[in-house]
Structure formats: structure tokens, C-alpha cells
Scaffold this active site. Structure first.
Site, PDB file in Angstrom:
ATOM      1  CG  ASN A 114      -1.527   1.020   1.595  1.00  0.00           C
ATOM      2  OD1 ASN A 114      -1.761   2.058   0.480  1.00  0.00           O
ATOM      3  ND2 ASN A 114      -2.306   1.376   2.532  1.00  0.00           N
ATOM      4  CD1 TRP A 115       3.933   1.047  -2.542  1.00  0.00           C
ATOM      5  CD2 TRP A 115       3.846   2.026  -4.604  1.00  0.00           C
ATOM      6  NE1 TRP A 115       4.682   0.551  -3.237  1.00  0.00           N
ATOM      7  CE2 TRP A 115       4.737   0.931  -4.601  1.00  0.00           C
ATOM      8  CE3 TRP A 115       3.592   2.767  -5.737  1.00  0.00           C
ATOM      9  CZ2 TRP A 115       5.341   0.561  -5.892  1.00  0.00           C
ATOM     10  CZ3 TRP A 115       4.095   2.332  -6.851  1.00  0.00           C
ATOM     11  CH2 TRP A 115       4.936   1.376  -6.947  1.00  0.00           C
ATOM     12  CE  LYS A 116      -0.304   3.248   4.853  1.00  0.00           C
ATOM     13  NZ  LYS A 116      -0.327   3.545   6.131  1.00  0.00           N
ATOM     14  CG  HIS A 160      -6.174   2.080   4.988  1.00  0.00           C
ATOM     15  ND1 HIS A 160      -5.591   2.919   5.858  1.00  0.00           N
ATOM     16  CD2 HIS A 160      -4.894   1.154   4.882  1.00  0.00           C
ATOM     17  CE1 HIS A 160      -4.278   2.832   6.178  1.00  0.00           C
ATOM     18  NE2 HIS A 160      -4.013   1.756   5.616  1.00  0.00           N
ATOM     19  CD  GLU A 180      -3.164   5.961   6.515  1.00  0.00           C
ATOM     20  OE1 GLU A 180      -2.984   5.708   5.358  1.00  0.00           O
ATOM     21  OE2 GLU A 180      -2.221   5.330   7.213  1.00  0.00           O
ATOM     22  CB  SER A 196       4.736  -1.441  12.199  1.00  0.00           C
ATOM     23  OG  SER A 196       4.178  -0.055  12.499  1.00  0.00           O
ATOM     24  CD  GLU A 250      -3.945  -2.278   7.361  1.00  0.00           C
ATOM     25  OE1 GLU A 250      -2.670  -2.344   6.796  1.00  0.00           O
ATOM     26  OE2 GLU A 250      -4.549  -1.300   6.965  1.00  0.00           O
ATOM     27  N   GLY A 286       1.915   2.591  10.724  1.00  0.00           N
ATOM     28  CA  GLY A 286       2.878   3.884  10.522  1.00  0.00           C
ATOM     29  C   GLY A 286       3.475   4.208  12.156  1.00  0.00           C
TER      30      GLY A 286
END
Ligand code: PGA
Length: 242
Positions: A8-10, A93, A95, A199, A162, A168
Site C-alpha cells: 500500500n503505497w498510500k 483503510h 486512514e 508496521s 490493521e 505507521g
């Protein structure tokens, strides 16, 4: 059980950086054992697809809206994603849930729409630190899962656990916590792959992979560095014996 390690490159990388990183991943990783998935930002889906074409590496988006088309400025539809060769889409997700205030109801609509358009959702679930402290982790995760998965065909669903407090931060959830939650999710959904995210790095990949009901990883920061992503994939495959 299908096994997968997903990147997941965000919101990272220019077009050039995305292409270069995808090339290094394509040339460096083994995608013949567990599935390997790259989820770049929307604008890099096509260039990344060109790089990974024919390699066996799969392509996913990080989000989508549930409508097919219309006056939804700034949104991307499932039809657009399939038209550029996307097979997977990350939905729910943390975020999206916390920064962009997406709730279970909206995420359920997205999951349903993705499935009906032939996309394979990676449904992310996980409790906040506060919810864990209040002993509500299992209840929160169950609600996130049930609200999204109740009235759909779940055959192409992948679940990603998650815990919000492990994303993160550089510190993954401890083995006992991951084991308990993955066992709990497995008791609800017998057939679905369950990824762990938060992480994951080369240093902890093997011990997390050793947990029975961990069927893969969703990797953020470490997936931006091809060598680290490769080490995670290798440690995962080795531990799983594939
Ligand atoms: P992280 O992100 O690996 O940087 O913790 C994981 C994720 O948010 O999917």
C-alpha cells in the site's frame, strides 16, 4: 487458503518514482508463491500496470466511490478501475475511516459495488487504541466486518486486520494480539484470507507469518523500499513453506 503480500503505497511517489519502484519490485520479488499486489495512487495505476504486465504481480487501487459515474467531483468509480486493469481495491483503510470520516455504512456500499463490478476488495478492519483499552476491540472489528460482508457474495473478499495503533508507528502489534484477533476473525469467516497490517517490516515478518491464521501482509512504509518489500515476501514465503 490464498496467500498474499500487498504493497500500500498510500500518497507517495511521483510518476517516475512509482515506475522505478515498480520495476525494482518486478525484477526482485518472487511472485510465483504467494500473490504479490501493488496498490499505487490512482494516477500511477496505468504506468505501474505497464511495468508489471506479464510478471504475475497484481494491481490494486487504494479506494473508490460506489457509484458508476456522475457528478461526484474528485471521485473514482469501480468501472474506471476495471477499465485500467485493476483487479483489487483496498476499502475501509483506517486512514479513510479516521481522516476522511468514512463510516461502516459507506464502506459497506463500496464493498458491495466493488464486488458487483468484479473487483476484489481488501476490506480493512481494526480498532483504535482507545477501543482496545475499553476492551471493545473484538466488538468493533466484528461490527466492521458484519456491516460490510453480510449480504454479499464473499468469495473474492480478502480481510486485512490493521490495528490503528500499529499503523505507521514502526511498532507492530504483539504476536498474542495478532493471534487472538486473527483466530476470532477466522471463527467468523472460515474461507477468507486474513492479512495482517501495521508496521510489518523485514525484522518482524517471520514471527508474524508464523501465526497460523495470518494469510498475508498489507505493507505500508516498508513497501516503498523494494529491498525491504522483497525481504518481507521472502520471509513470509519461507515461514509458510511455499
Ligand atoms: P504501515 O502501514 O506498514 O506503514 O504501518 C500499513 C497500512 O496502513 O496498510
Amino acid at each position: 487458503m490464498r496467500l498474499m503480500v500487498a504493497a500500500n503505497w498510500k500518497m507517495h511517489f511521483t510518476k517516475e518514482e512509482a515506475i522505478e519502484t515498480a520495476k525494482q519490485i518486478r525484477n526482485g520479488v518472487d511472485s510465483s508463491s504467494s500473490d504479490v499486489l501493488i496498490c499505487p495512487p490512482f494516477v500511477h495505476l496505468l504506468p505501474v500496470k505497464e511495468v508489471i504486465e506479464g510478471s504475475g504481480i497484481k494491481l490494486g487501487a487504494q479506494n473508490m466511490y460506489f457509484e458508476e459515474k456522475g457528478a461526484f467531483t474528485g471521485e473514482i468509480s469501480p468501472v474506471m478501475l476495471t477499465s485500467v486493469g485493476c483487479e483489487y481495491v483496498i476499502l475501509g483503510h483506517s486512514e479513510r475511516r479516521h481522516i476522511f470520516k468514512e463510516d461502516n455504512e459507506l464502506i459497506a456500499k463500496k464493498v458491495k459495488s466493488a464486488v458487483s463490478h468484479g473487483l476484489k476488495p481488501i476490506l480493512c478492519v481494526g480498532e483504535t487504541l482507545e477501543e482496545r483499552k475499553l476492551n471493545r476491540a473484538f466488538e468493533v472489528v466484528e461490527e466492521q466486518l458484519k456491516s460490510a460482508l453480510s449480504d454479499i457474495d464473499t468469495k473474492d473478499i480478502t480481510i486485512a486486520y490493521e490495528p490503528v495503533w500499529a499503523i505507521g508507528t514502526g511498532i507492530a502489534a504483539d504476536i498474542e494480539t495478532v493471534m487472538q484477533m486473527h483466530n476470532f476473525i477466522r471463527s467468523l469467516y472460515k474461507e477468507l484470507p486474513i492479512l495482517y497490517g501495521g508496521s510489518v517490516k523485514p525484522e518482524n515478518a517471520a514471527e508474524l507469518a508464523a501465526i497460523e491464521n495470518v494469510n498475508g501482509f498489507l505493507v505500508g512504509s516498508a513497501s516503498l523500499i523494494p529491498e525491504k518489500f522483497k525481504q518481507i515476501i521472502d520471509a513470509f514465503n519461507k515461514t509458510k513453506g511455499v
